[in-house]
Design a protein around this motif. Structure first.
Motif, PDB file in Angstrom:
ATOM      1  N   ALA A   1      -0.900   6.094   4.232  1.00 51.69           N
ATOM      2  CA  ALA A   1       0.108   7.051   3.687  1.00 51.69           C
ATOM      3  C   ALA A   1       1.187   7.214   4.773  1.00 51.69           C
ATOM      4  CB  ALA A   1      -0.665   8.591   3.538  1.00 51.69           C
ATOM      5  N   ALA A   2       1.014   7.412   5.914  1.00 52.00           N
ATOM      6  CA  ALA A   2       1.830   7.540   7.061  1.00 52.00           C
ATOM      7  C   ALA A   2       2.670   6.260   7.173  1.00 52.00           C
ATOM      8  CB  ALA A   2       1.114   7.753   8.416  1.00 52.00           C
ATOM      9  N   THR A   3       2.075   5.039   6.949  1.00 55.18           N
ATOM     10  CA  THR A   3       3.036   3.687   6.819  1.00 55.18           C
ATOM     11  C   THR A   3       3.745   3.792   5.721  1.00 55.18           C
ATOM     12  OG1 THR A   3       1.057   2.683   7.930  1.00 55.18           O
ATOM     13  CG2 THR A   3       2.773   1.368   6.751  1.00 55.18           C
TER      14      THR A   3
ATOM     15  N   LEU B   1       4.644   1.118  12.433  1.00 55.68           N
ATOM     16  CA  LEU B   1       3.543   1.878  12.093  1.00 55.68           C
ATOM     17  C   LEU B   1       2.394   0.632  11.713  1.00 55.68           C
ATOM     18  CD1 LEU B   1       3.774   5.268  10.483  1.00 55.68           C
ATOM     19  CD2 LEU B   1       2.497   4.874  12.641  1.00 55.68           C
ATOM     20  N   LEU B   2       2.973  -0.201  10.925  1.00 56.94           N
ATOM     21  CA  LEU B   2       2.077  -1.292  10.277  1.00 56.94           C
ATOM     22  C   LEU B   2       1.873  -2.273  11.465  1.00 56.94           C
ATOM     23  CD1 LEU B   2       0.922  -2.852   7.553  1.00 56.94           C
ATOM     24  CD2 LEU B   2       3.234  -3.915   7.420  1.00 56.94           C
ATOM     25  N   ALA B   3       2.715  -2.710  12.269  1.00 60.85           N
ATOM     26  CA  ALA B   3       2.437  -3.491  13.262  1.00 60.85           C
ATOM     27  C   ALA B   3       1.391  -2.723  14.169  1.00 60.85           C
ATOM     28  CB  ALA B   3       3.641  -3.582  13.900  1.00 60.85           C
ATOM     29  N   TYR B   4       1.322  -1.583  14.481  1.00 59.95           N
ATOM     30  CA  TYR B   4       0.459  -0.828  15.340  1.00 59.95           C
ATOM     31  C   TYR B   4      -0.757  -0.630  14.668  1.00 59.95           C
ATOM     32  CZ  TYR B   4      -1.758   2.816  17.752  1.00 59.95           C
ATOM     33  OH  TYR B   4      -2.613   3.287  18.767  1.00 59.95           O
ATOM     34  N   MET B   5      -1.070  -0.568  13.285  1.00 61.12           N
ATOM     35  CA  MET B   5      -2.196  -0.429  12.710  1.00 61.12           C
ATOM     36  C   MET B   5      -3.037  -1.911  12.707  1.00 61.12           C
ATOM     37  SD  MET B   5      -1.585   1.599   9.326  1.00 61.12           S
ATOM     38  CE  MET B   5      -2.938   1.220   8.507  1.00 61.12           C
TER      39      MET B   5
ATOM     40  N   PHE C   1       7.895   3.789   5.683  1.00 63.75           N
ATOM     41  CA  PHE C   1       8.869   2.667   5.100  1.00 63.75           C
ATOM     42  C   PHE C   1       9.907   3.239   4.154  1.00 63.75           C
ATOM     43  CE2 PHE C   1       5.775  -0.547   5.804  1.00 63.75           C
ATOM     44  CZ  PHE C   1       6.684  -1.652   6.524  1.00 63.75           C
ATOM     45  N   ILE C   2       9.486   4.686   3.620  1.00 57.46           N
ATOM     46  CA  ILE C   2      10.373   5.443   2.649  1.00 57.46           C
ATOM     47  C   ILE C   2      11.457   6.068   3.457  1.00 57.46           C
ATOM     48  CG2 ILE C   2      10.527   7.250   0.969  1.00 57.46           C
ATOM     49  CD1 ILE C   2       7.807   6.407  -0.046  1.00 57.46           C
ATOM     50  N   VAL C   3      11.153   6.650   4.509  1.00 60.36           N
ATOM     51  CA  VAL C   3      12.102   7.369   5.336  1.00 60.36           C
ATOM     52  C   VAL C   3      12.942   6.583   6.029  1.00 60.36           C
ATOM     53  CG1 VAL C   3      12.361   8.978   7.429  1.00 60.36           C
ATOM     54  CG2 VAL C   3      10.540   9.467   5.534  1.00 60.36           C
ATOM     55  N   PHE C   4      12.377   5.387   6.825  1.00 62.34           N
ATOM     56  CA  PHE C   4      13.268   4.633   7.624  1.00 62.34           C
ATOM     57  C   PHE C   4      12.283   3.245   7.991  1.00 62.34           C
ATOM     58  CE2 PHE C   4      15.098   3.525  11.806  1.00 62.34           C
ATOM     59  CZ  PHE C   4      16.403   2.942  11.507  1.00 62.34           C
TER      60      PHE C   4
END
Length: 146
Positions: A30-32, A46-50, A36-39
């Protein structure tokens, strides 16, 4: 000042990470998506970190999946009577499975034999092929002398 900012930033990011970890993989996803929606670079980060931290493939969801395999049929329950009953039931089920598999094998063999017999009957009933009829005729290039 740089050190104070880095410490505050790390503690905020650390608390956010712990908060998301406590809520599971769904919160990270959800955070990812929100990132993406915000910026979009935030979502990408976040995706790369996950992926880099292996949060996509571990955590609460992975441990739930692994728990499925903890109760194997050979694990002792601690109750000898139940374990004996379970072993007898598993042995009986294994015998039934083996007998069913042999039954299926006999069925397959019978079906194959019936299909082959049907093929042979059809082959015997069909008229002579053109190849058989052509063998009686002379070759088209053959010359005949009278």
């Amino acid at each position: 000042m740089n050190t104070a900012f880095a410490t505050a930033s790390t503690s905020v990011l650390g608390r956010a990470e712990a908060w998301l970890d406590a809520r599971g993989k769904g919160a990270w996803i959800a955070a990812t998506v929100a990132g993406f929606i915000v910026f979009w670079p935030v979502g990408l980060a976040l995706l790369a970190y996950m992926i880099w931290s292996k949060r996509m493939f571990s955590g609460k969801c992975a441990s739930r999946g692994a728990s499925k395999f903890r109760n194997t049929p050979f694990k002792s329950s601690g109750n000898r009577a139940f374990d004996a009953y379970k072993a007898e039931t598993l042995r009986r089920l294994k015998e039934e499975q083996d007998s069913f598999e042999s039954f299926l094998e006999r069925l397959r063999e019978a079906k194959d034999k019936a299909e082959f017999d049907q093929f042979m009957e059809d082959r015997a009933k069909r008229p002579a092929t053109d190849a058989d009829a052509d063998s009686d005729r002379p070759a088209p290039n053959a010359t005949t002398q009278a």
